[in-house]
Design a protein around this motif. Structure first.
Motif, mmCIF file in Angstrom:
data_model
loop_
_atom_site.group_PDB
_atom_site.id
_atom_site.type_symbol
_atom_site.label_atom_id
_atom_site.label_comp_id
_atom_site.label_asym_id
_atom_site.label_seq_id
_atom_site.Cartn_x
_atom_site.Cartn_y
_atom_site.Cartn_z
ATOM 1 N N ARG A 103 0.826 -1.208 0.000
ATOM 2 C CA ARG A 103 0.000 0.000 0.000
ATOM 3 C C ARG A 103 0.863 1.262 0.000
ATOM 4 O O ARG A 103 0.377 2.345 0.321
ATOM 5 N N SER A 104 2.134 1.123 -0.351
ATOM 6 C CA SER A 104 3.057 2.256 -0.243
ATOM 7 C C SER A 104 2.693 3.404 -1.168
ATOM 8 O O SER A 104 3.054 4.549 -0.900
ATOM 9 N N ALA A 105 1.992 3.126 -2.255
ATOM 10 C CA ALA A 105 1.593 4.196 -3.167
ATOM 11 C C ALA A 105 0.323 4.905 -2.705
ATOM 12 O O ALA A 105 -0.066 5.919 -3.296
ATOM 13 N N GLN A 106 -0.303 4.382 -1.640
ATOM 14 C CA GLN A 106 -1.554 4.981 -1.159
ATOM 15 C C GLN A 106 -1.494 5.468 0.285
ATOM 16 O O GLN A 106 -2.234 6.375 0.660
ATOM 17 N N GLU A 107 -0.625 4.886 1.123
ATOM 18 C CA GLU A 107 -0.697 5.165 2.552
ATOM 19 C C GLU A 107 0.662 5.529 3.138
ATOM 20 O O GLU A 107 1.685 4.923 2.803
#
Length: 648
Positions: free
Chosen positions: A528-532
Motif C-alpha cells: 500500500r506504499s503508493a496509497q498510505e
C-alpha cells in the motif's frame, strides 16, 4: 515539527491502550469465540512519513536499514555502495543534500513521538561523501536514440539528465553560467557546500554521457525553434536567480539596494572579497541568513569602494589584499516574523547569532533613506505584528538604521528574457500535473521556475518530469500519478536480487482454489506504499527505548573569530556513529526483524521464514491452520507492518 532539544524527555510513558480499552463494548463481543475468527495477520508495506515528507521521495527507510546492517547488500557489494545506490535512485546529490537540505523528512519522522527525530541528513552526508571518496559511479542504460534538451544546469536540470541517462535517453544541458550547479553553486556559500564535492557530484552525472554546453543562453544564443527541431523533447529547468526588491519608497533605482541572490552570486563567483561596513538584510529565510553570515566572514575595507559596485559590475574582481586587510563588518537581519516563526532553519539562526550577527525580529521596513548622492544611508523600520502573512505596524516604534548596503532576501523570480512566449503572468512557467507545459507539446518543466521552493523539491519534480518525457517520446498515455508519489521499496525487485523470484504461473497445473502451498505468488503481503503513509499511532512505540540522537559536530566560529573563516561548517560522522544513528530508525511500515510477533504469538502460528528464503519484507510468515485471530502480533509490531485481514 521536530521536538526542540531542550524539551526532549528521557522518561517514556507510551501506552497503546488507555484505561478501559481492555473492556468489551457489549455482551456479544464478551463471549466471542476466538478460534472462529477469520482475521489473520497480513503484512502491509506502507510509506514511512520521512519518505512521504521528502519532496524528492528518497527511500530513506531503505538506506537507513542498509546502514544499520538489517538489509543486506548483494554479495560482493559494500554496504556503503548499496546505500548509495538506494539513496540515489531518487536524488543524485547525497553529499549536497546531506549538508543543506532543510530536511522536511526529519520534521515528519515518527521518532519525534518517542524523543527526537533520526538524523537523516547526517547519514545522507556520510553516504554521499563515502561515495565520492570511493569513486562510486552511475551507470547509463543502452541508448534509445531519443534526445532531450535540458535548459538549466542546476539541481533540477542535472537530476533530470541523470534520470534520462538511466533510461538510455541522450541529454544535452544548456547552462548560461560558466559552471554547472545553479543555486547550489551560486546561491549557497562554500562553507555550507564544499565546491570540490559539488563539482564531483556534477561530474559523476556528466560521466554518464551527458553533453554540457555552458555559457549558452537559450532564447538568445540558441533559438528555441532550433531545439525543437533537433531534440525529441525539451525540459525547462531555468531556476529563479532574479531576486525580488523591497516594495517600499526609495528602493527602486537606488544603487546600494540589491538582492540577496546578486550578493551571494558575487561572493560565490569569487569576485567579492569584502563588503560594506554596515549591511542590513531583509528576509527571514535561509538566504538572508547566508547573506549576513557571509558579511561577517568577508568584513569591510574602505579601499574597495562602494560595496554594490562589485555586485553590479561583473568585470570587477576584488584583490586578495583587500580581504587580508579587512575589518569586521556589522551584519543585521530584519524579519517580519519572530525568531521562532522565521523560515530559516533553527540551527542556522543560532549559528548566525553566535557569529555576531544581529537579528531584529518582528520588524518591518518602511522606507529607504537617501543621501545627497542618491545612495541609501539608512533604512526606516518599525516593530510589527503579523496577521497571517500581513504585517501590522506598531505605532510609535519607527526608527532609522544606518546602512552602507541594503539587501533584499524576500524571494526570487525567473529571468525569462528571450523566452517571453514561455512565461506566465508571474514570469514563471506553467506546468500541469505531469510537469508538461500546457499547450506546448514536447515541452516540460521542473524546479524553481514553476514556483521557487527547496532544492529537493526541484529534484523530485525533475524525476516526475523525466517519467513524463519518457511516456511522451514513446507515445504512451500518461498514467495517473500515485497518491504517495515517491521512489518506493519494491519487494519484487528485492526478491529478484536475492534469487527468490516467484515461479512462473501455470494455469493448468494443480489446484487453483488457493495459493498457500504454491510458489507462484507472494503470500499474505500487500503493498500500500503508493496509497498510505504510516503514522505513529499505527506503531507500537513502547518497543523503543530512549536513545539520544547522534549529533554532527559543527565548526561555527565565534564573533571574534568569524572574519575570514570559511572552513566547512558540518563535521562528518564516523562509520560507527552513522550506524548507531541508523539504528534509531523505527522502520515505519516495514518489518525490521525484531521477532516480537514470533515471540508473543500464543499459538506459534507466526514463524520465521527459512534463511534461504528470507529477505527484507519476507522475514516472517503465518501458519493459518494455527492462527486464531487474537491480533497480539499486530499489537506488538513496532513498525505497523502487521494488520489483521484476510476476511470479514
Amino acid at each position: 515539527m521536530a521536538t526542540p532539544t531542550d524539551e526532549m524527555k528521557s522518561t517514556l510513558n507510551y501506552r497503546r491502550y488507555d484505561e478501559g480499552d481492555g473492556q468489551w463494548d457489549d455482551f456479544s463481543e464478551l463471549i466471542f469465540v476466538q478460534d472462529t475468527s477469520h482475521k489473520c495477520p497480513t503484512y502491509i508495506h506502507k510509506t514511512p512519513p520521512c519518505q512521504g515528507s521528502c519532496p524528492s521521495g528518497e527511500d530513506i527507510r531503505g538506506y537507513l536499514a542498509i546502514a544499520r546492517g538489517q538489509e543486506k547488500p548483494p554479495e560482493g557489494v559494500a554496504w556503503e555502495e548499496y546505500a548509495f545506490q538506494r539513496s540515489t535512485d531518487a536524488n543524485p546529490f547525497p553529499s549536497m543534500m546531506g549538508r543543506v537540505c532543510p530536511a522536511p523528512c526529519q520534521d515528519g519522522c515518527n521518532r519525534n513521538d518517542v524523543e527526537d527525530f533520526v538524523g537523516i541528513n547526517s547519514v545522507e552526508q556520510y553516504i554521499g561523501d563515502t561515495a565520492l571518496a570511493n569513486g562510486y559511479k552511475f551507470e547509463a542504460e543502452a541508448d534509445t536514440g531519443k534526445k532531450v534538451a535540458i535548459v538549466g544546469g542546476g539541481p533540477a536540470g542535472m537530476a533530470a539528465a541523470y534520470q534520462l541517462r538511466r533510461m538510455g535517453h541522450a541529454a544535452t544541458v544548456f547552462e548560461k553560467d560558466p559552471h554547472l550547479g545553479g543555486m547550489m553553486r551560486y546561491g549557497i556559500p562554500n562553507y555550507r557546500i564544499p565546491r570540490d564535492k559539488l563539482a564531483a557530484e556534477m561530474q559523476r552525472i556528466v560521466d554518464m554521457g551527458v553533453e554540457v554546453c555552458t555559457g549558452v543562453r537559450v532564447g538568445q544564443d540558441v533559438p528555441v525553434a532550433d531545439l525543437e527541431k533537433e531534440y525529441d523533447a525539451i525540459l525547462w529547468a531555468l531556476g529563479c536567480q532574479n531576486g525580488r526588491g523591497l516594495p517600499i519608497d526609495g528602493w527602486e533605482g537606488t544603487s546600494n539596494c540589491i538582492s540577496g541572490v546578486a550578493f551571494l552570486k558575487a561572493f560565490n563567483e569569487g569576485r567579492m572579497k569584502v563588503t560594506g561596513k554596515k549591511i542590513i538584510c531583509i528576509g527571514g529565510g535561509d538566504t538572508s541568513i547566508d547573506v549576513i553570515s557571509v558579511t561577517r566572514r568577508l568584513g569591510y575595507n574602505a579601499a574597495a569602494g562602494n560595496p554594490e559596485d562589485v555586485v553590479a559590475d561583473f568585470s570587477i574582481n576584488h584583490d586578495q589584499a583587500l580581504a587580508d586587510a579587512a575589518e569586521p563588518a556589522e551584519a543585521t537581519l530584519t524579519s517580519l516574523f519572530t525568531k521562532d516563526k522565521m523560515f530559516a532553519a533553527e540551527h542556522e539562526i543560532h549559528d548566525a547569532l553566535h557569529e555576531g550577527c544581529v537579528i531584529l525580529d518582528g520588524v518591518m521596513p518602511l522606507e529607504v533613506i537617501l543621501g545627497e548622492d542618491g545612495r541609501a544611508t539608512g533604512l526606516k523600520v518599525c516593530d510589527c505584528t503579523m496577521d497571517g502573512m500581513k504585517p501590522i505596524p506598531t505605532e510609535g516604534t519607527e526608527r532609522v538604521l544606518e546602512v552602507d548596503l541594503i539587501v533584499s532576501a524576500i524571494g526570487q523570480g525567473g529571468d525569462m528574457e528571450g523566452l517571453e512566449d514561455m512565461a506566465n503572468d508571474r514570469n514563471l512557467i506553467d506546468a500541469d500535473k505531469f510537469y508538461q507545459v500546457p499547450s506546448k507539446p514536447g515541452h516540460f518543466v521542473a524546479g524553481d521556475i514553476i514556483r521557487p521552493h527547496l532544492l529537493t523539491t526541484a529534484i523530485g519534480q525533475a524525476s516526475v518530469a523525466v517519467e513524463s518525457i519518457d511516456h511522451y517520446m514513446k507515445s504512451e498515455e500518461q498514467a495517473k500519478r500515485p497518491k504517495v508519489d515517491v521512489h518506493h521499496f519494491d519487494l519484487m525487485n528485492k526478491l529478484h536480487e536475492a534469487g527468490l523470484d516467484p515461479e512462473q504461473f501455470d494455469s493448468h497445473d494443480g489446484d487453483l482454489r488457493g495459493t498457500a502451498s504454491a510458489n507462484f505468488a507472494v503470500h499474505n503481503f500487500e503493498d500500500r506504499s503508493a496509497q498510505e503513509v504510516v503514522g505513529s499511532s499505527d506503531l507500537f512505540l513502547g518497543h523503543f527505548s530512549f536513545t539520544p540522537r547522534v549529533l554532527r559536530g559543527e565548526d561555527v566560529p565565534s564573533a571574534d573569530d568569524v572574519l575570514g573563516h570559511f572552513n566547512e561548517r558540518l563535521i562528518l560522522l564516523s562509520e560507527e556513529q552513522v550506524q548507531a544513528e541508523a539504528k534509531r530508525c523505527m522502520s515505519c511500515g516495514m518489518c525490521f526483524e525484531c521477532d516480537n510477533c514470533v515471540i508473543f504469538c500464543p499459538q506459534d502460528a507466526v514463524f520465521r521464514v527459512r534463511k534461504d528464503e528470507s529477505t527484507t519484507g519476507r522475514y516472517v510468515n503465518t501458519d493459518y491452520n494455527k492462527c486464531i485471530g487474537c491480533h497480539i502480533c499486530s499489537d506488538v509490531c513496532p513498525t505497523g507492518y502487521i494488520q489483521m485481514g484476510l476476511g470479514e
